[in-house]
Every structure is written in structure tokens, then in C-alpha cells.
Design a protein around this motif. Structure first.
Motif, PDB file in Angstrom:
ATOM      1  N   ALA A 198     -11.306   6.582   2.095  1.00 43.07           N
ATOM      2  CA  ALA A 198     -12.587   6.794   2.043  1.00 43.07           C
ATOM      3  C   ALA A 198     -13.388   5.638   2.262  1.00 43.07           C
ATOM      4  N   ALA A 199     -14.110   5.598   3.145  1.00 44.07           N
ATOM      5  CA  ALA A 199     -15.087   4.486   3.746  1.00 44.07           C
ATOM      6  C   ALA A 199     -14.115   3.253   3.399  1.00 44.07           C
ATOM      7  N   ASP A 200     -14.754   2.310   2.793  1.00 42.57           N
ATOM      8  CA  ASP A 200     -14.065   1.100   2.668  1.00 42.57           C
ATOM      9  C   ASP A 200     -13.235   0.975   1.514  1.00 42.57           C
ATOM     10  N   GLY A 201     -12.908   2.035   0.811  1.00 38.76           N
ATOM     11  CA  GLY A 201     -12.223   1.921  -0.364  1.00 38.76           C
ATOM     12  C   GLY A 201     -10.983   2.802  -0.130  1.00 38.76           C
ATOM     13  N   PHE A 202     -10.166   3.126  -1.378  1.00 40.36           N
ATOM     14  CA  PHE A 202      -8.829   3.708  -1.339  1.00 40.36           C
ATOM     15  C   PHE A 202      -8.923   5.318  -1.481  1.00 40.36           C
ATOM     16  N   SER A 203      -8.031   5.860  -0.899  1.00 38.79           N
ATOM     17  CA  SER A 203      -7.569   7.403  -1.217  1.00 38.79           C
ATOM     18  C   SER A 203      -6.115   7.308  -1.705  1.00 38.79           C
ATOM     19  N   VAL A 204      -6.067   7.879  -2.880  1.00 39.44           N
ATOM     20  CA  VAL A 204      -5.032   7.846  -3.770  1.00 39.44           C
ATOM     21  C   VAL A 204      -4.512   9.258  -3.889  1.00 39.44           C
ATOM     22  N   GLY A 205      -3.406   9.612  -3.347  1.00 47.17           N
ATOM     23  CA  GLY A 205      -2.940  11.031  -3.808  1.00 47.17           C
ATOM     24  C   GLY A 205      -1.571  10.590  -4.816  1.00 47.17           C
ATOM     25  N   TYR A 206      -1.818  11.336  -5.903  1.00 46.17           N
ATOM     26  CA  TYR A 206      -0.504  10.654  -6.884  1.00 46.17           C
ATOM     27  C   TYR A 206      -0.120  11.979  -7.633  1.00 46.17           C
ATOM     28  N   PHE A 207       0.947  11.825  -8.264  1.00 44.59           N
ATOM     29  CA  PHE A 207       1.357  12.668  -9.303  1.00 44.59           C
ATOM     30  C   PHE A 207       2.287  12.248 -10.387  1.00 44.59           C
ATOM     31  N   ALA A 208       2.535  12.465 -11.629  1.00 43.70           N
ATOM     32  CA  ALA A 208       3.091  12.062 -12.414  1.00 43.70           C
ATOM     33  C   ALA A 208       4.229  13.102 -12.885  1.00 43.70           C
ATOM     34  N   LYS A 209       5.372  12.524 -13.110  1.00 44.27           N
ATOM     35  CA  LYS A 209       6.642  13.218 -13.470  1.00 44.27           C
ATOM     36  C   LYS A 209       7.137  12.475 -14.554  1.00 44.27           C
ATOM     37  N   GLU A 210       8.294  13.150 -15.211  1.00 42.86           N
ATOM     38  CA  GLU A 210       8.899  12.652 -16.517  1.00 42.86           C
ATOM     39  C   GLU A 210       9.210  11.062 -16.555  1.00 42.86           C
ATOM     40  N   GLY A 211       9.763  10.641 -15.362  1.00 41.38           N
ATOM     41  CA  GLY A 211      10.229   9.405 -15.379  1.00 41.38           C
ATOM     42  C   GLY A 211       9.771   8.485 -14.447  1.00 41.38           C
ATOM     43  N   GLY A 212       8.542   8.677 -13.896  1.00 41.21           N
ATOM     44  CA  GLY A 212       7.668   7.930 -13.142  1.00 41.21           C
ATOM     45  C   GLY A 212       6.596   8.517 -12.403  1.00 41.21           C
ATOM     46  N   VAL A 213       5.972   7.832 -11.525  1.00 44.85           N
ATOM     47  CA  VAL A 213       4.753   8.255 -10.750  1.00 44.85           C
ATOM     48  C   VAL A 213       4.825   7.912  -9.271  1.00 44.85           C
ATOM     49  N   GLN A 214       4.383   9.034  -8.534  1.00 42.93           N
ATOM     50  CA  GLN A 214       4.385   8.784  -7.138  1.00 42.93           C
ATOM     51  C   GLN A 214       2.926   8.613  -6.566  1.00 42.93           C
ATOM     52  N   PHE A 215       2.682   7.713  -5.804  1.00 41.94           N
ATOM     53  CA  PHE A 215       1.358   7.245  -5.232  1.00 41.94           C
ATOM     54  C   PHE A 215       1.596   7.017  -3.689  1.00 41.94           C
ATOM     55  N   ALA A 216       0.508   7.752  -3.132  1.00 44.05           N
ATOM     56  CA  ALA A 216       0.368   7.554  -1.539  1.00 44.05           C
ATOM     57  C   ALA A 216      -1.007   7.107  -1.337  1.00 44.05           C
ATOM     58  N   ILE A 217      -0.925   5.876  -0.986  1.00 44.62           N
ATOM     59  CA  ILE A 217      -2.510   5.075  -0.719  1.00 44.62           C
ATOM     60  C   ILE A 217      -2.777   4.783   0.685  1.00 44.62           C
ATOM     61  N   THR A 218      -4.085   5.023   1.087  1.00 44.95           N
ATOM     62  CA  THR A 218      -4.635   4.452   2.377  1.00 44.95           C
ATOM     63  C   THR A 218      -5.806   3.703   2.264  1.00 44.95           C
ATOM     64  N   HIS A 219      -6.170   2.992   3.038  1.00 46.49           N
ATOM     65  CA  HIS A 219      -7.199   1.995   3.370  1.00 46.49           C
ATOM     66  C   HIS A 219      -7.338   1.655   4.547  1.00 46.49           C
ATOM     67  N   LEU A 220      -8.416   0.785   4.581  1.00 52.14           N
ATOM     68  CA  LEU A 220      -8.602   0.339   6.319  1.00 52.14           C
ATOM     69  C   LEU A 220      -8.031  -1.146   6.543  1.00 52.14           C
ATOM     70  N   GLN A 221      -7.881  -1.583   5.540  1.00 48.88           N
ATOM     71  CA  GLN A 221      -7.182  -3.040   5.594  1.00 48.88           C
ATOM     72  C   GLN A 221      -5.896  -3.110   4.886  1.00 48.88           C
ATOM     73  N   ASP A 222      -4.766  -3.481   5.678  1.00 49.77           N
ATOM     74  CA  ASP A 222      -3.432  -3.527   4.957  1.00 49.77           C
ATOM     75  C   ASP A 222      -3.278  -4.564   3.959  1.00 49.77           C
ATOM     76  N   SER A 223      -3.987  -5.626   4.069  1.00 48.97           N
ATOM     77  CA  SER A 223      -3.783  -6.776   2.924  1.00 48.97           C
ATOM     78  C   SER A 223      -4.518  -6.105   1.529  1.00 48.97           C
ATOM     79  N   GLU A 224      -5.806  -5.652   1.656  1.00 53.57           N
ATOM     80  CA  GLU A 224      -6.183  -4.913   0.543  1.00 53.57           C
ATOM     81  C   GLU A 224      -5.259  -3.909  -0.053  1.00 53.57           C
TER      82      GLU A 224
END
Length: 645
Positions: free
Chosen positions: A563-589
């Protein structure tokens, strides 16, 4: 097999236009007696919030983003809006909604169909857990499970979905198979061919093939062995076609809609063969994309299902949902969003992609004569070929413009979060809000998709997880020298506030959808809303932390465009952890945010452990330092809120 998709009892293929939308009747194959629909009559209609409630929520959300002087200007603007054009448009919206199942359904769908940007910006996708099976075995297993799932929908025997809170709307299920977005020079159309479709489309090396999978009476004419053989043959045929990549028309579905509309209209006008071949793709039950890639990293696989890579970008048809399977068996899923939401696709994909797959009472009668492979080819002019070449390069360039990252956090999961007396979603929203503040020194502008399927024709509403209480708590957590007690209280406060905001959204009382309805009323009158002309509204729309809690095994990642110059975060929690998929315009950020988020989750776990044996501190407003009002970055570009999944 059932009679076909029915509108008010008339079986037919269905072109979904606003004026033809069924109201109290749901389009299904077997009518209201279908088991799948047994709870539909229990679902209430979506309420239209009062203008006062919408405006009060809006003020609470924007207050932390404004100075005291700016907030006073916005308060005055909102007061005028409530007395003048807002009141007028709300009255029109109430009248408009009187005879609608959902007052927002058409407007929401049309935010997608009217958009002229590439479907890259709106198609969400999943990455599945990697199996050790071969490409053709993975694809055959997925396709076979889908055919059984299709049978259950067609016969109305799929069990209706329910939650602890009650039944969910099943309205999207008949549109799951054999539906397509049809590009047009105006708003696109959504069309269903469920009454007549008996084939799937398989893509290999950019070439398209029709594969017949159903017989005249709805029987499945392939089994897994047959599918494996047919898919292997299609791969061979695709590789043997030296012109496949240069003539890969599917890549035009990734282009901006006006460009694709113009090319499709020209090709259809030039040749009846082209029109018929395009109709074969439109009417397919679904698409399987067999990619000539292997050994992709998690980030590369995220990009592959979202945009494609060099070597696969031409092997796509974004106007329909598609399985994407690589040579080494890695697989994912991409879908067109105007008709189908994340929860629908999560439940479908997680079910059919499970180790046991999905079975039904469908008749399976393998028939090699019926299960024929037919190449789908087009008569292309030189302009079309040039457009295809440019679109392949354009798709790769678009994909190059984003950074992709993932976090598979495994230290703890939902059980610990509940022990901390926090809802898992509220806890994770707190972690992301705090991480944003740690990285940028200001509050984010968050967006979270919330399911509203407890209402008839319910889809997705928006939780704007920001108010003064959340802002104060974020400051308190990040204050140098803050005690563990203060920090745990801050997390608990954010979690509680987020849960309340999400409950409001789930009850149909968010901010974004009523404003969308009011904007459409104003547009119909040739006007605009005064509320949207206030500078605060631009800050409200400058989304930079767009999130969606969606997924369950065997889904590994849920992905959508940054989203714009921010982050898009798809995530879901499970019993023993959390899955995050994250996109952004800049890899360093992006990499910095993943590191900060990991450290924040660790810190939150540690501080709750520290306070487990001591009384929880009560954080005062003074300790939270409410006078510090973080400013939204001026570079944050406005983003369309309806692009989130």
C-alpha cells in the motif's frame, strides 16, 4: 448434476450486472432447499449506520493524526457535513438501501470493476506449504479435489459454514467455479458459466489448452492418473510450441484494463475464432498454470504468485482464479477479487489443498475419449504481438518494483496470547502498530479487513485500528525506561481497543463502507462530499499499514500488493506461531520492519512473563504522554482502501 445457476428460478448462465442483482433470491443451482443454503434465511440484512455514528468513529480515528488546531478544523468540517450534504446523502442512502439485500454490495463490487489499474493491484494470492510431490501430481491432486468441491456446490450438498457466533452467508459459493471478470471499455463485467461449463484451462509455457473434465450428466471423466497424464502431455505440447511465449495472450490480463479491453475488442471483431477461444477461457471451471520454474525461495514464490517472474509472467490469466504450480511442486493460488473474498478462498483452498483433499459422492468415470486436450489459439495481429511483448516486460518490471519478505515466527502462538488475556488478532495488531512506531517514530495509519458474512450478502468491512487510547498506549510502550507493567498494560489496551473496533466493523458499523455509500450517492447527484475535501481525510486515506488476518494450513502465506509507501501484511496466527507475508516498495525498509517486528514479539512475550508474578500496573494518561502527537509522514501517498483483501 444440478440444472444450472438460477436467478429467481430461471436456470441460465449469468451476467452479473447491478440492475440484475438478485435481492431476496440467492443464485444457486438447486434452489432454496439446498443444504448449503439452509441457514440463509436466518441471516439479517446489513444495517446502515447512523450518520452520527459514522462521523463520531471518523473523528476518533483521525484525532491522533492531527494537531489540536487541525483537529478543531476537522471537527467543524464534520459538524457542517452532518447538517448539510452528509445529512442529505445519508437520507438518499437510506432510501436506496430499502429494497437492497446489502446497501453496499453493488458499490463495493464496482470499486473493483470500475478500476482501470492492473489486476496486480487487487488480486490477492496464497502460497501453499511445499509438498515433495511432482508438478503434475500436485496439480492433478488439486484439480481433482476442486472437481469434487464443484460437485458439492452444484448439488447443494456442501455443508454451510458457521462460527461460534452463528451461520455465515454462502452467497459467494455458486460463483466460485466457472466465473470470470470480462474486461470492457467501461466498467468490467462479472459473468458465471456454471450452468454449462465442463472444462478447465491449463497453461504451459504461455500456451493455453482446454481439458474436458465433466461429462454431459455432470460425471467427472478424469481421475488422478488421467489428470497426471494429461497435464504431462500439456507440458510437452507447451514446450514444443516455439511461438507460445510470443503469443501468450493471457499476459494482457495483467495490463491496465483499458489496454486489455481495446486489444480484446479488436481481436473479437477481427475473428469469430478469437471470440470463441476467449469464451472458452472465460467459461472454464478454473485455470491451472504450470510454470517452468523450480527452486524458488519463499520470497520468490510470493512474487511468482502475485506478479510472475521472468519465465512465468506470460503464463497467467488474472481474470479468473488460478492454481500456480512450479516444476518442483511448489504451488500457490491467485484470484480475481471482485466476486470472491479472502475468507471464501481461505476455506476453499485450505480444504482442497489439504493432505486428504476433498471428496464427494460425484460419479468418477474416467473416459479418455471425453477427456480431450484442445489447444486454444488466437489469430493475432502485429499490434497484439507487440502489446504481448510489452506486457511481459511490464509485468516483470512491476514485480521488480516491490520488495517481498516473510516472517515465520515460531517462539509462541495463540495459546500464549490467550494466556496473556489478549485476543490473538488484537495482540498481533499491537505488535505491528508498535513496530511501525519504533521504526518511524510516528503512528501508522492502519487498515484491517474484517469479515461481515454474518449478514446476508456480507463481504468485507474495515477496522481502522486507531484512536487516542491506542495512540497513547503505543507511546507508553515505546517510552524510554517504561516498565514491564506499563508495557503489558499498553499491549492489553491496544488489544482491547482493536477488538472493539473489529466488533463494530463485523456488525456492519465501520467507517469506510458508509462513506463509500455516501460518496456514491453524491456521485449520482453529480456532487462530491465536503468531508472528503477536508485535509484530514487525505491523512485518513494515507494507509501505510494495510493488514489482513487470513489463512490456515496448508496455506503458508497470504499476499497482496504493498500500500502506497507503507506495508501490506497478510498474516495468520496458529497454536505455535504466526505466519507473516509482507510487501513494501523498499527492501531495506522491509527487512528493517521484519527485524523490528520480530524483536517486538520477543519483547512482548518477555514482559508478560516478567509481570506474571507481580500486579499489573495501571497506565495513566500522563505516563502515556498523550501530549506527544506523532505526525503522519507527508510523503504517504493516498491509497484505495478497497484494494485490501
Amino acid at each position: 448434476m444440478g440444472q444450472g445457476l438460477a436467478i429467481c428460478g430461471q436456470p441460465k448462465d449469468y451476467v452479473l450486472r447491478e440492475t440484475e442483482m438478485p435481492q431476496r433470491e440467492l443464485p444457486v443451482l438447486l434452489g432454496q432447499d439446498a443444504r448449503t443454503l439452509q441457514n440463509q434465511h436466518r441471516l439479517p440484512r446489513l444495517p446502515i449506520p447512523t450518520l452520527k455514528d459514522t462521523c463520531e468513529q471518523y473523528l476518533k480515528c483521525v484525532a491522533p493524526l492531527l494537531s489540536e488546531a487541525e483537529f478543531k478544523i476537522t471537527e467543524d468540517c464534520v459538524a457542517r457535513f452532518m447538517k448539510e450534504d452528509g445529512a442529505n446523502m445519508h437520507e438518499k442512502l437510506m432510501k436506496y438501501g430499502e429494497n437492497k439485500v446489502s446497501y453496499i454490495e453493488d458499490f463495493y463490487r464496482n470499486t473493483y470493476l470500475e478500476a482501470r489499474y492492473s489486476l496486480f493491484s487487487s488480486n490477492p494470492s496464497f502460497v501453499l506449504e511445499h509438498s515433495c510431490d511432482s508438478q503434475v501430481q500436485v496439480a492433478a491432486d488439486l484439480a481433482m479435489s476442486c472437481l469434487h468441491y464443484h460437485h458439492s456446490i452444484s448439488e447443494g450438498t456442501l455443508d454451510p459454514w458457521t462460527t461460534k457466533a452463528g451461520p455465515l452467508c454462502m452467497q459467494q459459493l455458486p460463483l466460485l467455479f466457472a466465473s470470470a471478470r470480462i474486461v470492457s471499455s467501461g466498467p468490467d463485467l462479472s459473468e458465471s458459466f456454471l450452468a454449462s461449463s465442463q472444462h478447465i484451462v491449463v497453461m504451459a509455457s504461455g500456451a493455453l489448452f482446454k481439458l474436458q473434465v465433466l461429462g454431459l450428466n455432470g460425471e467427472i471423466v478424469v481421475d488422478r492418473s488421467t489428470l497426471r497424464n494429461k497435464l504431462a502431455e500439456i507440458i510437452r505440447l507447451g514446450k514444443a510450441n516455439t511461438q507460445a511465449a510470443a503469443e501468450s495472450l493471457g499476459v494482457l490480463t495483467t495490463a491496465e484494463r483499458d489496454a486489455w479491453a481495446a486489444t480484446r475488442a479488436r481481436l473479437e471483431s477481427a475473428s469469430e475464432c478469437n471470440r470463441q477461444m476467449l469464451r472458452l477461457v472465460d467459461s472454464a471451471l478454473f485455470v491451472v498454470c504450470l510454470d517452468s520454474l523450480s527452486g524458488l525461495s519463499a520470497e520468490q514464490m510470493m512474487r511468482n504468485v502475485m506478479y510472475g517472474l521472468s519465465g512465468s509472467a506470460h503464463n497467467r490469466w488474472l481474470d479468473k482464479w488460478s492454481w500456480i504450480v512450479c516444476e518442483d511442486g511448489q504451488a500457490g493460488f491467485n484470484w480475481e477479487h471482485s466476486l470472491l473474498d479472502g475468507h471464501t478462498m481461505q476455506e476453499f483452498v485450505a480444504t482442497v489443498a489439504s493432505k486428504s483433499g476433498f471428496t464427494s459422492d460425484a460419479t468418477v468415470a474416467p473416459d479418455d475419449e471425453q477427456a480431450k486436450i484442445m489447444p486454444i489459439s488466437f489469430l493475432l495481429d502485429s499490434d497484439a504481438k507487440k502489446t504481448i511483448e510489452a506486457s511481459v516486460k511490464g509485468a516483470v518490471t512491476v514485480g521488480d518494483g516491490f520488495a517481498y519478505g516473510h516472517l515465520e515466527y515460531q517462539r509462541y502462538g495463540t495459546s500464549s496470547m490467550k494466556q496473556f488475556k489478549c485476543s490473538p488478532d488484537g495482540y498481533l495488531q499491537a505488535a505491528m502498530a508498535i513496530s511501525w512506531f519504533k521504526q518511524y517514530g510516528s503512528l501508522g495509519v492502519p487498515y484491517e479487513s474484517v469479515l461481515t458474512k454474518s449478514f446476508e450478502h456480507g463481504r468485507v468491512f474495515v477496522a481502522r485500528n486507531m484512536n487516542c487510547a491506542i495512540a497513547h498506549a503505543v507511546h507508553a510502550f515505546c517510552e524510554p525506561g517504561a516498565s514491564a507493567a506499563i508495557k503489558t498494560s499498553a499491549v492489553s489496551t491496544i488489544s482491547k481497543e482493536v477488538s472493539e473496533i473489529c466488533k463494530l466493523a463485523a456488525s456492519g458499523k465501520d467507517i469506510d463502507r458508509p462513506i463509500l455509500g455516501l460518496k456514491n450517492m453524491a456521485r449520482q447527484a453529480g456532487k462530491s462530499l465536503s468531508l472528503c475535501e477536508d485535509p484530514a481525510y487525505s491523512k485518513f486515506q494515507a494507509l501505510n499499514l494495510v493488514t489482513s488476518h487470513c489463512g490456515r494450513a496448508p496455506i503458508r502465506f497470504f499476499c497482496f500488493e504493498a500500500a502506497a509507501d507503507g506495508f501490506s501484511v497478510g498474516y495468520f496466527a496458529k497454536e505455535g506461531g504466526v505466519q507473516f507475508a509482507i510487501t513494501h516498495l523498499q527492501d531495506s525498509e522491509l527487512q528493517s520492519f521484519i527485524a523490528v517486528l520480530t524483536a517486538t514479539l520477543d519483547e512482548m512475550y518477555n514482559i508478560f512473563g516478567c509481570t506474571a508474578q507481580e500486579p499489573m500496573g495501571i497506565v495513566s494518561k500522563a505516563e502515556m504522554n498523550p501530549s506527544r502527537r506523532p505526525r503522519l509522514s507527508e510523503s504517504a501517498a493516498a491509497a484505495l482502501p478497497d484494494r485490501a483483501a
